[in-house]
Design a protein around this motif. Structure first.
Motif, PDB file in Angstrom:
ATOM      1  N   TYR A 414       0.831  -1.211   0.000  1.00 27.12           N
ATOM      2  CA  TYR A 414       0.000   0.000   0.000  1.00 27.12           C
ATOM      3  C   TYR A 414       0.865   1.260   0.000  1.00 27.12           C
ATOM      4  CZ  TYR A 414      -3.895   3.107   0.954  1.00 27.12           C
ATOM      5  OH  TYR A 414      -4.842   4.100   0.862  1.00 27.12           O
ATOM      6  N   ALA A 415       1.975   1.217   0.777  1.00 27.35           N
ATOM      7  CA  ALA A 415       2.870   2.375   0.792  1.00 27.35           C
ATOM      8  C   ALA A 415       3.474   2.614  -0.576  1.00 27.35           C
ATOM      9  CB  ALA A 415       3.965   2.177   1.838  1.00 27.35           C
ATOM     10  N   LYS A 416       3.866   1.517  -1.282  1.00 24.12           N
ATOM     11  CA  LYS A 416       4.399   1.671  -2.626  1.00 24.12           C
ATOM     12  C   LYS A 416       3.344   2.243  -3.580  1.00 24.12           C
ATOM     13  CE  LYS A 416       8.634   0.171  -2.367  1.00 24.12           C
ATOM     14  NZ  LYS A 416       9.769   1.030  -2.792  1.00 24.12           N
ATOM     15  N   LEU A 417       2.135   1.723  -3.436  1.00 22.35           N
ATOM     16  CA  LEU A 417       1.055   2.231  -4.280  1.00 22.35           C
ATOM     17  C   LEU A 417       0.785   3.704  -3.999  1.00 22.35           C
ATOM     18  CD1 LEU A 417      -1.155   1.398  -6.354  1.00 22.35           C
ATOM     19  CD2 LEU A 417      -2.656   0.984  -4.418  1.00 22.35           C
ATOM     20  N   PHE A 418       0.788   4.081  -2.747  1.00 16.66           N
ATOM     21  CA  PHE A 418       0.567   5.483  -2.357  1.00 16.66           C
ATOM     22  C   PHE A 418       1.636   6.381  -2.976  1.00 16.66           C
ATOM     23  CE2 PHE A 418       1.110   9.087   0.487  1.00 16.66           C
ATOM     24  CZ  PHE A 418      -0.192   9.511   0.697  1.00 16.66           C
ATOM     25  N   ASN A 419       2.900   5.933  -2.884  1.00 12.87           N
ATOM     26  CA  ASN A 419       3.976   6.754  -3.448  1.00 12.87           C
ATOM     27  C   ASN A 419       3.870   6.845  -4.964  1.00 12.87           C
ATOM     28  OD1 ASN A 419       5.035   7.093  -0.894  1.00 12.87           O
ATOM     29  ND2 ASN A 419       6.344   5.282  -1.040  1.00 12.87           N
ATOM     30  N   TRP A 420       3.459   5.743  -5.603  1.00  9.49           N
ATOM     31  CA  TRP A 420       3.316   5.751  -7.057  1.00  9.49           C
ATOM     32  C   TRP A 420       2.236   6.749  -7.486  1.00  9.49           C
ATOM     33  CZ3 TRP A 420      -0.362   4.904 -10.756  1.00  9.49           C
ATOM     34  CH2 TRP A 420       0.070   4.654 -12.051  1.00  9.49           C
ATOM     35  N   ILE A 421       1.121   6.761  -6.766  1.00  9.98           N
ATOM     36  CA  ILE A 421       0.046   7.697  -7.104  1.00  9.98           C
ATOM     37  C   ILE A 421       0.491   9.139  -6.894  1.00  9.98           C
ATOM     38  CG2 ILE A 421      -2.261   8.466  -6.429  1.00  9.98           C
ATOM     39  CD1 ILE A 421      -2.934   5.562  -5.807  1.00  9.98           C
ATOM     40  N   VAL A 422       1.196   9.385  -5.778  1.00 10.07           N
ATOM     41  CA  VAL A 422       1.672  10.751  -5.511  1.00 10.07           C
ATOM     42  C   VAL A 422       2.611  11.204  -6.617  1.00 10.07           C
ATOM     43  CG1 VAL A 422       3.056  12.158  -3.946  1.00 10.07           C
ATOM     44  CG2 VAL A 422       1.336  10.604  -3.028  1.00 10.07           C
ATOM     45  N   GLU A 423       3.510  10.292  -7.034  1.00  7.94           N
ATOM     46  CA  GLU A 423       4.454  10.651  -8.086  1.00  7.94           C
ATOM     47  C   GLU A 423       3.735  10.971  -9.391  1.00  7.94           C
ATOM     48  OE1 GLU A 423       8.415   8.818 -10.314  1.00  7.94           O
ATOM     49  OE2 GLU A 423       7.331   7.655  -8.823  1.00  7.94           O
ATOM     50  N   HIS A 424       2.736  10.157  -9.761  1.00  9.29           N
ATOM     51  CA  HIS A 424       2.033  10.417 -11.009  1.00  9.29           C
ATOM     52  C   HIS A 424       1.143  11.648 -10.918  1.00  9.29           C
ATOM     53  CE1 HIS A 424       3.529   6.511 -12.255  1.00  9.29           C
ATOM     54  NE2 HIS A 424       3.043   6.738 -13.480  1.00  9.29           N
ATOM     55  N   VAL A 425       0.626  11.942  -9.750  1.00 13.22           N
ATOM     56  CA  VAL A 425      -0.101  13.197  -9.579  1.00 13.22           C
ATOM     57  C   VAL A 425       0.822  14.379  -9.798  1.00 13.22           C
ATOM     58  CG1 VAL A 425      -1.278  14.668  -7.897  1.00 13.22           C
ATOM     59  CG2 VAL A 425      -1.923  12.275  -8.114  1.00 13.22           C
ATOM     60  N   ASN A 426       2.047  14.280  -9.255  1.00 13.94           N
ATOM     61  CA  ASN A 426       3.023  15.348  -9.460  1.00 13.94           C
ATOM     62  C   ASN A 426       3.407  15.470 -10.933  1.00 13.94           C
ATOM     63  OD1 ASN A 426       3.148  16.185  -6.799  1.00 13.94           O
ATOM     64  ND2 ASN A 426       4.737  14.712  -6.269  1.00 13.94           N
ATOM     65  N   LYS A 427       3.524  14.334 -11.611  1.00 15.04           N
ATOM     66  CA  LYS A 427       3.839  14.390 -13.038  1.00 15.04           C
ATOM     67  C   LYS A 427       2.732  15.087 -13.820  1.00 15.04           C
ATOM     68  CE  LYS A 427       6.820  10.325 -13.461  1.00 15.04           C
ATOM     69  NZ  LYS A 427       6.946   8.974 -14.061  1.00 15.04           N
ATOM     70  N   ALA A 428       1.486  14.805 -13.418  1.00 13.49           N
ATOM     71  CA  ALA A 428       0.367  15.448 -14.119  1.00 13.49           C
ATOM     72  C   ALA A 428       0.314  16.935 -13.842  1.00 13.49           C
ATOM     73  CB  ALA A 428      -0.948  14.791 -13.706  1.00 13.49           C
ATOM     74  N   LEU A 429       0.804  17.356 -12.674  1.00 14.44           N
ATOM     75  CA  LEU A 429       0.735  18.769 -12.302  1.00 14.44           C
ATOM     76  C   LEU A 429       1.974  19.550 -12.704  1.00 14.44           C
ATOM     77  CD1 LEU A 429      -0.821  18.486  -8.725  1.00 14.44           C
ATOM     78  CD2 LEU A 429      -1.979  18.937 -10.868  1.00 14.44           C
ATOM     79  N   ILE A 430       2.994  18.850 -13.212  1.00 11.45           N
ATOM     80  CA  ILE A 430       4.218  19.551 -13.594  1.00 11.45           C
ATOM     81  C   ILE A 430       3.988  20.262 -14.921  1.00 11.45           C
ATOM     82  CG2 ILE A 430       5.334  17.769 -14.985  1.00 11.45           C
ATOM     83  CD1 ILE A 430       7.908  18.365 -13.369  1.00 11.45           C
ATOM     84  N   THR A 431       4.766  21.275 -15.200  1.00 11.41           N
ATOM     85  CA  THR A 431       4.601  22.068 -16.417  1.00 11.41           C
ATOM     86  C   THR A 431       5.952  22.455 -16.968  1.00 11.41           C
ATOM     87  OG1 THR A 431       3.625  24.081 -17.324  1.00 11.41           O
ATOM     88  CG2 THR A 431       4.463  24.208 -15.085  1.00 11.41           C
ATOM     89  N   ASN A 432       5.950  22.778 -18.254  1.00  9.37           N
ATOM     90  CA  ASN A 432       7.201  23.213 -18.901  1.00  9.37           C
ATOM     91  C   ASN A 432       7.436  24.706 -18.753  1.00  9.37           C
ATOM     92  OD1 ASN A 432       7.680  20.592 -19.832  1.00  9.37           O
ATOM     93  ND2 ASN A 432       6.405  20.930 -21.657  1.00  9.37           N
ATOM     94  N   ILE A 433       6.421  25.435 -18.298  1.00 16.31           N
ATOM     95  CA  ILE A 433       6.569  26.887 -18.124  1.00 16.31           C
ATOM     96  C   ILE A 433       7.435  27.162 -16.900  1.00 16.31           C
ATOM     97  CG2 ILE A 433       5.326  29.055 -17.823  1.00 16.31           C
ATOM     98  CD1 ILE A 433       2.893  27.722 -19.055  1.00 16.31           C
TER      99      ILE A 433
END
Length: 1850
Positions: A414-433
């Motif tokens: 569950y901890a691994k899954l939690f970290n994976w989701i957090v990482e992908h949320v951050n990837k979705a929120l990252i920007t090139n600007i």
């Protein structure tokens, strides 16, 4: 925090002082001093609030005097630092009053926002609230999380510094919700910098993190079980570009264990609730009660939460963040596998080993879901591998250890899954600007203490120690900066420093160091670690303690409280170990997502999967480092070490930002709405550092006033001589007199600083002064009222006496009047009886006389009638005889005349026949034959008329004679009948006499019977009178009842009428409301459409820019590019629009319904046959030439007669021409003569008649001249031809004949031949004479037809003269085309074969008609010139005669000299012509580059609209549909473009709104519709559009006007918005009415009018500027009214919204200020004449809110009055105002909670919206009433400044 004893003595020396005393239940209790306190007293005598007396003992050795209570006017303040006495009970009481009484959950405490969880959904987080707080200063509005967010956002933009919002509090206090609302505020206010909707993604991360990181606990249904720090990134324009999330210390143990009444993470229950869905069938899930990991808490359901819907929300959030369906199903597979793994049952095999039963269905499901083999997983769940230096052993595990290993594996997955989701949320929120700045939101657990505290609570409290240290340093820093900025002396403030506690935890040999060291030991245990702690810190650190009854626990003295930690489990949780073989099995899985989760397994990870040194962000590596796979456990960092490192990074981040603090408080442990537990509140206030803030503030100068605020508040304490021009010096002088101790205050540069308690002392002095003034006012008023009452009683007594005496006098007068009336009644009664008797006798005598006189009169009348009838008969007989004799004589005479005339005519005929035999005579006779024929014809016509009149008279006489004869015969027959009837009557007289005798006998018998009947009738009459009297009484009663019933019916009918009227009014109002809603909905759709259009244009520009990105390298740019850019853009847009409009053009091209267009279509068909007809015509002409050659001989024979006829015609025309010239000369002479005598003055009837005759004569003259010229030319040519032939042939023949006729016989024969020839010629002449007569008759018929046609053509010509010159030809041609087409259609119907020839004739006649029309135009122009010359001469002659310079005779004889006629300017028709290539220039000069300021000042209003419409009229006039379409399209697009470019300029928007409306009105006014033509002049109706119906374009332009109107409203709103709050609320228009209260640390905007602040005058000036600008631009008055109404709505809505969000504004004095300001606005409306525009009604909610602040608010009657008065306010608004009501002075009272409940009860039945704030973005639907222009288009002049020289006036 105790007060100084001397201060306490000074303050408590007064009786009835109020204090706070400790209490076990309520923590602090209020009491009142009943006895004066003296120094050294052992106790205080107090009176509690419940009425009980209490003796409060004092310890003489300690300073334990009770805390003083603040004045009531300070209770409930927005900022706790504004309290005069700063201590714990004051803070607790202020929070309680705001939370319980005012329902306010937010309160400031210096820089901290205290948020109390209401456990109820409140309507204070909507978009309207966000808009209200946006752009406001933090101290101006009531405390709110949005205010903190706005302050952070504003400081980020202003100071160019990153910000942080630290939200802390214990579980259930509302941290997550507060952080979520803060992020929502940033997302709403800032928007995103790209089209990716980043703000939506940021908000979408919340439901995901709540699903996987939140759970239900005993304290909170949605408790965050991890800490997170979200950085929201902004670009240079401060728009959201992305976000990043860091997580801290996930509570993994909750995955495998939950306490009672708690739940696992929400995501598990969401999956179980959605297990019935088809896509989840493969997960093999069922109810949450079927799984061990979800049923332990025995509370699987949360009230009011639908887990199925929550999963849909979570999935939508995943999708929005770019995690597709396959990944989502993979995540759900892993989560379902965890649930199945928890249900795997491990059984004992023996004491040291365990096993799993074969084919365990849950383990099978787990293995299938994660893609591993069943045998491997079953093997390593019950065994583990031990490694030594040389060998490897597999050791079985007991059941308990195997179960723990299974649970550890579940937690790890569950901890691994939690970290994976957090990482992908951050990837979705990252920007090139590039990120310019960020605002961090820290949502972290608050200080926790439970009965059993373990490793998690230790880490949480360690983090809170670090945060509290940072908080203390920041507060101290702010205090120090404030004192230094104001340049006042300050001493070091002592505050609690928790650095020793932090050192105890994290320093070398601290608790964490010893824990890590113990974890490295092979045989380390919790007990040995506890002993090391005791040995190391028990004697060296005072903050570390050992419990008395335990050797496995320790106590730490934290900043908030002592906490006892149990050592059990510390080492295991710090190590966070998992069976390596189980991990290897999972790594070998066929499930790609699971392999991805464990790729970096061997890297040192934190409990949340974060790598130290990366800022808490996890990164995935596709190719793991093989060199590190064999790393041993000692290289891994422990959980404690990782948490310490991540916490250190967090502190560095927070120290690099400006922090903002939000402290969440949990009011009770039972989740009750608005229930306050003082014990729990105090505990949390101590733990979160709020009281530390208070202590630091109280140690210095907590109360701070600006000099202006102090002067305004305490002006009443100053004398007139103390007031100086310098406010600062005035305040210093007053304070020195009021407060003797100089240490109690300090003077800064801009503020006065007070010690604690000094503001309360000043408030007491102020209240005493006001109280004395009130007593004096009351005394004076009561004296005035008593005197007024006495005077009123005195006047009443005098009035009573007067009325009594008057009553007595009236009684006496009444008695006298009655006596006199009785006498008069007797007199008139007697007179009536006598008069009645006399009238009866008189009536009988008159009856007898009447009968006798009537009989005699009838006899005389009969005799006269017979004589008269006999005379009439004689008259008619004699007349008939005379007429018969006359007719016979007349007939004889006429017959004799006819015989004589016949004889004379025969003689004359014989003479004429003889003369006719001569040819010469015949020729002479024919010379004037036409004239004679015409004269004879006229004579015949006259004689025919006379004959007809004679015949008519004769017929009339015969008819009258016949009628008279018939009448006489009837009369004769009637008389004979009358005579016979008279004879019969005479025979009847005798029989009647006999019957008379019988009747006399019967009369006597009847008289006797009559007497008996009269007696009976008298008796019956008496009875009837009695009965009638009774009936009258009953009738009176019935009448009374009837009147009552009528009155009741009338009342009911009136009620019904009123009811129906109300119903009709309500229905009408409802219909109007529905119409406005529909119109508003339509206009909102237009707004949305405009917004989408703008977005579409922006996207197109972005795409164009992206396509036109220059390649690397240097490229030169054309210098003309910038100047031509706008024109190029417009050209491209125009081309696109033109291409896009072709489809609609093709559709509308066929919708022509007028007759003209049909005929044109028919003509186009005829044109198609033109070529074939021409060919056929050529063939016909060739045939005609050949036939003409054959007919030349026959033509020569008849040519002589034709020439003779043509010569006669020429002579006739010449004579007619002479006659016309003569008439013209006579007309001129008559005109001159009339002008000389004054009768022909211009304008007289004679003058008009003469001018008409002159015009007709001139036209006829020109026609005759042209005909004469044509005939002359033809005659000349014919004569020349004949002469040429004669000279060529006749002389030679004559010579030959003469030479041959030599003999006499030949001469005789020639004579005989000549005679025969003469006879032949005479016969031919007679034949030609008959032919000529027949031709004359036919010509007369044709002449009549021509006359009729001429009349019709003159009528058409008169109509065409009123048209423009270009339109005349087209109108005539159109009429002729219509006529010829109708004839053509008739010919085709009658004879299809003849239609071709008819078409050729029609085409030729069309050409001839065109030539004739041009010729007529030239003639008309010539005649007009002559008419002008004559009129001018007549005027000159009239003027000369008036001056008396010449006589009339001289004037007539005076020769006419030629004069110079000036050329007059052409009459314009109100049209402008332009070329198609000039259209772009027209739009550019008239729209894009036009400056509204110059046009509004120098030119007529609406000039661009008039110019555009005149151009449009010309395009319509020339019937160019493409030109009309392109002009309208380019105009609309150009207006949109200029508004998009300069949409924030009010003058530009107002200018084009006015012109767009004027253009729309012109399209309506000149459309030709009768509804719009009623107000036009005749000239304007002639200017109507003739070819196109632009109704659809009118709708498009109306929509454009709506868009411009909405843009105008937004522009005005942007200008007015900064002024409204300051001018309507903050500024004191009436100085001194409202005093300023203490503001605390948060600076409130000053209410005093400084240079930079707006006042009410600023608003009025701006409104006047708006109004004058719109009037200058010529805006319609109705539209101005709608604009003003919208302006006033914005003012009222913004003011009311701010009033509802500002507690400091809700007072009696502020209500007075508001009402005064509203009255000034109404006065402005009256001055501008706009009282009836509806603007005043929009201020009704604000007026009622101001009245609500001023009315009494105590009794039920007051509540009823409030409910009836505040009908424009909603229930929520009324309750909010009552809750916010704050007394400014002690004379005002707070609104009780019971009164507010009463209001709520009374308003419960109201059907209204629960919305609190008014919608400031609401725009009333706009209408454009038709407003025709009286301006004539032909009078409009185009100024040269517009650069429109290419336009030509037509």
């Amino acid at each position: 925090m105790r007060l100084h004893p001397r201060l306490c003595c000074a303050c408590l020396n007064l009786l009835h002082a109020r204090v706070w005393i400790p209490d076990t239940e309520e923590v602090w209790k209020s009491a009142e001093l009943t006895k004066d306190y003296k120094q050294g007293d052992a106790s205080l005598q107090l009176l509690l609030e419940d009425g009980a007396n209490l003796g409060y003992k004092l310890d003489p050795k300690m300073t334990n005097l009770p805390y003083l209570r603040n004045p009531d006017i300070l209770v409930g303040e927005n900022d706790l630092t504004a309290l005069s006495y700063l201590h714990e009970p004051a803070v607790l009481h202020n929070l309680k009053v705001r939370f319980i009484d005012s329902k306010l959950i937010y309160t400031y405490c210096g820089i901290v926002l205290v948020a109390i969880n209401p456990y109820e959904t409140l309507p204070i987080y909507g978009t309207d609230i966000i808009n209200a707080y946006s752009g406001q200063n933090m101290g101006d509005m009531d405390p709110h999380i949005f205010a903190v967010a706005e302050e952070a956002y504003k400081q980020m933009a202003r100071d160019e510094r990153n910000q942080s919002i630290i939200v802390s509090g214990e579980s259930g206090a509302g941290k997550t919700v507060s952080a979520k609302y803060a992020m929502r505020y940033f997302a709403t206010v800032s928007g995103s910098a790209s089209e990716a909707n980043v703000e939506e993604k940021v908000l979408a991360s919340n439901p995901i993190m709540e699903a996987i990181g939140n759970a239900k606990t005993t304290r909170n249904d949605n408790s965050s079980r991890f800490g997170k720090y979200i950085e929201i990134g902004f670009d240079s324009r401060y728009r959201i570009i992305g976000a990043n999330m860091r997580t801290y210390l996930l509570e993994k143990s909750r995955v495998v264990f939950q306490a009672d009444e708690e739940r696992n993470y929400h995501i598990f229950y969401q999956l179980c609730a959605s297990s019935h869905l088809p896509e989840f069938k493969t997960l093999r899930l069922s109810s949450a009660n079927d799984f061990l990991y979800t049923r332990q808490g025995r509370s699987p359901v949360i009230d009011g939460v639908d887990d199925t819907k929550e999963l849909c929300t979570t999935r939508n959030a995943f999708t929005l963040l770019g995690i597709n369906e396959s990944y989502q199903m993979g995540l759900f597979q892993v989560l379902a596998a965890i649930l199945h793994l928890g249900n795997v049952e491990i059984k004992d095999k023996d004491a040291d080993s365990s096993l799993i039963a074969p084919n365990n269905r849950h383990l099978t499901a787990f293995c299938e879901l994660v893609g591993v083999t069943y045998q491997d997983m079953a093997q390593w769940l019950c065994h583990r591998k031990l490694k030594t230096a040389t060998e490897t052993y597999i050791k079985p595990l007991p059941r308990l250890q195997a179960t723990n290993a299974r649970d550890a594996l579940s937690k790890h997955i569950y901890a691994k899954l939690f970290n994976w989701i957090v990482e992908h949320v951050n990837k979705a929120l990252i920007t090139n600007i590039k990120q310019h700045s960020f605002i961090g939101v820290l949502d972290i657990y608050g200080f926790e203490t439970f009965e059993i505290n373990s490793f998690e609570q230790f880490c949480i409290n360690y983090a809170n120690e670090k945060l509290q240290q940072q908080f203390n340093m920041h507060v101290f820093k702010l205090e120090q900066e404030e004192y230094m900025k104001e340049q006042i002396p300050w001493t070091l403030i002592d505050f609690y420093d928790n650095q020793p506690c932090i050192n105890l935890i994290e320093a070398k040999m601290g608790i964490l160091d010893l824990l890590d060291e113990e974890c490295k030991m092979p045989k380390g245990s919790d007990d040995s670690w506890a002993q090391k702690l005791y040995n190391t810190h028990l004697k060296t650190c005072s903050l570390f303690q050992k419990p008395r009854m335990s050797n496995r626990a320790f106590i730490i003295q934290h900043f908030a409280d002592k906490v006892e930690y149990q050592c059990e489990g510390f080492l295991e949780k710090n190590k966070d170990t998992v069976n390596e073989e189980q991990i290897n099995v999972l790594k070998a899985s066929k499930f790609d997502l699971l392999v991805e989760l464990f790729q970096d397994e061997l890297k040192a990870t934190s409990p949340t999967g974060q790598v130290p040194g990366t800022g808490g962000r996890t990164r995935l590596s596709i190719k793991p480092d093989k060199s590190r796979e064999a790393s041993s456990k000692e290289h891994k960092k422990t959980v404690g070490c990782q948490f310490r490192n991540s916490l250190q990074m967090l502190m560095e981040t927070l120290n690099a930002t400006t922090p903002h603090y939000v402290r969440c408080i949990k009011p009770n442990d039972f989740k009750l709405a608005f229930s306050f537990d003082p014990k729990r509140a105090v505990q949390q206030l101590r733990a979160c550092g709020v009281l530390e803030t208070i202590r630091i503030s109280a140690a210095g100068f907590p109360s701070r006033w600006t000099y202006q605020e102090f002067f305004s508040r305490y002006r009443v304490l100053m004398k007139q001589k103390d007031v100086l021009p310098d406010k600062k010096l005035t305040c210093k002088n007053v304070l020195e007199k009021l407060v003797q101790d100089q240490d109690k205050y300090q003077f800064g540069k801009t503020k006065i600083f007070f010690r604690a308690g000094q503001v309360a002392y000043l408030e007491k002095l102020r209240a005493d002064k006001l109280r004395a003034a009130c007593i004096r006012i009351q005394k004076t008023i009561r004296c005035w009222l008593a005197r007024k009452k006495y005077l009123r009683m005195r006047r009443a007594a005098i009035t009573i006496q007067r009325f009594t005496r008057g009553y007595q006098a009236r009684c006496l007068a009444k008695f006298l009047r009655r006596t006199q009336a009785a006498t008069i009644i007797q007199k008139y009664q007697r007179m009536y009886v006598e008069r009645k008797r006399y009238r009866q006798k008189q009536a009988a005598a008159l009856a007898m006389q009447t009968i006798l006189r009537a009989y005699l009169a009838r006899q005389k009348y009969t005799a006269l009638l017979r004589e008269h009838k006999a005379v009439i008969v004689q008259k008619h007989v004699r007349g008939w005889l005379a007429r018969c004799w006359y007719k016979r004589c007349l007939y004889s005479i006429v017959y004799l005349q006819c015989c004589i005339r016949r004889m004379r005519a025969r003689r004359e005929l014989k003479k004429l026949k003889i003369e006719a035999r001569s040819v010469e005579h015949f020729k002479k006779l024919n010379k004037g034959m036409e004239n004679k024929i015409m004269q004879l014809q006229r004579k015949i016509d006259e004689q025919n008329k006379e004959n007809r009149s004679v015949n008519e008279r004769l017929a009339g006489l015969e008819s009258s004679y016949t009628a008279e004869s018939e009448r006489m015969r009837g009369e004769l027959n009637r008389l004979r009948g009358v005579e016979e009837e008279a004879k019969n009557k005479a025979n009847q007289v005798t029989s009647l006499l006999e019957e008379l005798e019988k009747v006399k006998k019967e009369l006597k018998a009847t008289q006797q019977e009559k007497k008996t009947i009269e007696d009976w009738a008298q008796t019956y009459r008496n009875e009837m009178e009695k009965m009638v009297s009774e009936l009258k009484d009953q009738n009176g009663l019935l009448k009374k009842e009837k009147d009552d019933l009528n009155r009741l019916i009338q009342e009911q009918s009136q009620q019904m009428t009123e009811k129906m009227a109300r119903a009709i009014a309500e229905e009408t109002q409802q219909l109007v409301t529905d119409l406005n809603e529909e119109r508003s909905r339509y206009q909102n759709l237009l707004t949305e459409h405009l917004r989408l259009e703008e977005k579409y244009d922006d996207l197109k520009e972005d795409i164009a820019l992206s396509l036109n990105v220059s390649k690397p390298g240097h490229r030169r740019t054309d210098s003309t590019h910038s100047s031509n850019e706008s024109e190029y853009t417009y050209n491209s847009e125009y081309t696109e629009l033109e291409e896009g409009s072709r489809a609609s053009e093709d559709v509308t091209r066929g919708i022509d319904t007028s007759l003209t267009l049909k005929l044109q279509k028919r003509l186009t068909e005829l044109e198609q046959e033109k070529q074939s007809l021409r060919n056929e015509l050529e063939n016909k002409e060739e045939q005609y030439q050949r036939a003409r050659a054959r007919d030349d001989a026959e033509f020569k024979k008849a040519r002589g007669a034709e020439l003779e006829y043509e010569s006669l015609k020429r002579q006739e025309l010449e004579s007619e021409n002479k006659k016309l010239k003569h008439n013209l000369a006579e007309l001129r002479q008559s005109l001159l003569g009339n002008a000389a005598t004054g009768a022909g003055a211009p304008g007289s009837p004679a003058y008009n008649v003469l001018l008409d005759q002159l015009n007709a004569s001139c036209e006829e003259l020109e026609v005759r001249k042209e005909e004469v010229l044509i005939l002359r030319s033809q005659l000349v040519s014919q004569k020349e031809a004949m002469t040429h032939k004669e000279t060529m042939t006749e002389p030679s023949v004559f010579v030959e004949d003469v030479s041959k006729l030599k003999d006499a016989d030949e001469i005789k024969q020639a004579y005989v031949g000549l005679k025969d020839t003469n006879r032949l010629l005479e016969h031919q002449l007679q034949t030609q004479r008959r032919t000529y007569d027949s031709e004359v008759e036919s010509l007369r018929g044709e002449l009549q037809n021509v006359k009729e046609e001429n009349n019709r053509q003159q009528q058409l010509l008169a109509q065409n003269l009123q048209l423009p010159p270009e339109a005349r030809i087209e109108a005539s041609l159109q009429h002729e085309i219509t006529r010829l087409t109708n004839e053509n259609l008739e010919l085709m119907a009658d004879d299809p074969t003849a239609s071709r020839e008819a078409r050729v004739i029609i085409l030729r006649r069309m050409v001839d008609l065109m030539e004739q029309l041009e010729k007529q135009d030239r003639t008309i122009r010539k005649l007009k010139k002559q008419l002008k010359v004559y009129s001018k001469r007549i005027g000159e002659m009239g003027a000369v005669q008036a001056e008396g310079q010449t006589s009339p005779g001289q004037m007539v004889d005076e020769p006419i000299h030629p004069v110079n006629i000036p050329r007059r300017e052409k009459d314009f028709q109100g049209m402008l012509e332009y070329k198609k290539e000039d259209e772009l220039k027209l739009v550019k000069n008239l729209i894009l580059e036009l400056k509204p300021r110059g046009v509004a000042v120098n030119l007529i209003p609406g000039l661009p609209a008039y110019i555009l419409f005149m151009c449009l009229r010309h395009a319509d006039y020339v019937n160019d549909d493409q030109k009309v379409r392109t002009l309208l399209t380019s105009t609309i697009n150009s207006i949109k473009k200029i508004l998009k470019k300069r949409g924030d300029d009010f003058e530009t928007v107002s200018f084009w709104l006015s012109n767009t409306c004027r253009f729309l009105h012109c399209l309506k006014q000149y459309s030709g519709d009768e509804a719009f033509m009623k107000h036009n002049t005749q000239r304007q109706n002639e200017h109507c559009l003739s070819n196109f119906d632009l109704a659809e374009y009118r709708q498009v332009i109306s929509d454009l006007a709506i868009q411009i109107y909405q843009q105008l409203i937004k522009c005005m709103e942007n200008i007015l918005q900064p002024m409204i709050v300051s001018g309507m609320l903050e500024h004191e228009t009436i100085q001194g009415v409202s005093g300023v209260k203490p503001t605390g640390l948060r600076k409130r905007t000053s209410s005093i009018a400084d240079e930079g602040t707006y006042t009410l005058d600023s608003i009025l000036r701006q409104l006047s500027a708006f109004h004058s600008t719109m009037c200058q631009h010529g805006t319609d008055p109705e539209l101005i009214k709608q604009v003003v109404k919208q302006q006033f709505y914005i003012i009222g809505a913004v003011t009311l919204n701010n009033l509802l969000l500002r507690k400091d504004m809700c007072s009696w004095s502020k209500g007075m200020q508001i009402r005064y300001n509203v009255s000034q606005l109404e006065e402005w409306l009256r001055d501008k004449g706009l009282m009836m525009c509806g603007a005043k009604e929009t201020l009704e909610p604000l007026i009622q809110a101001a009245q609500l602040l001023q009315v009494k608010k105590k009794t039920d009657e007051d509540a009823e009055a409030i409910c009836s008065m505040c009908h424009a306010l909603t229930t929520a608004q009324i309750v909010k105002v009552l809750n916010l009501y704050t007394p400014v002075n002690e004379f005002e009272e707070r609104v009780s909670v019971a009164f507010i409940r009463t209001i709520q009860t009374r308003l419960r039945d109201r059907c209204e919206s629960p919305q609190l704030l008014m919608d400031t973005k609401m725009i009333y639907p706009v209408t454009f009433p038709f407003n025709p222009s009286s301006l004539a288009l032909e009078t409009i002049q185009i100024p040269s400044s517009l650069n429109l020289m290419f336009l030509t006036r037509v």
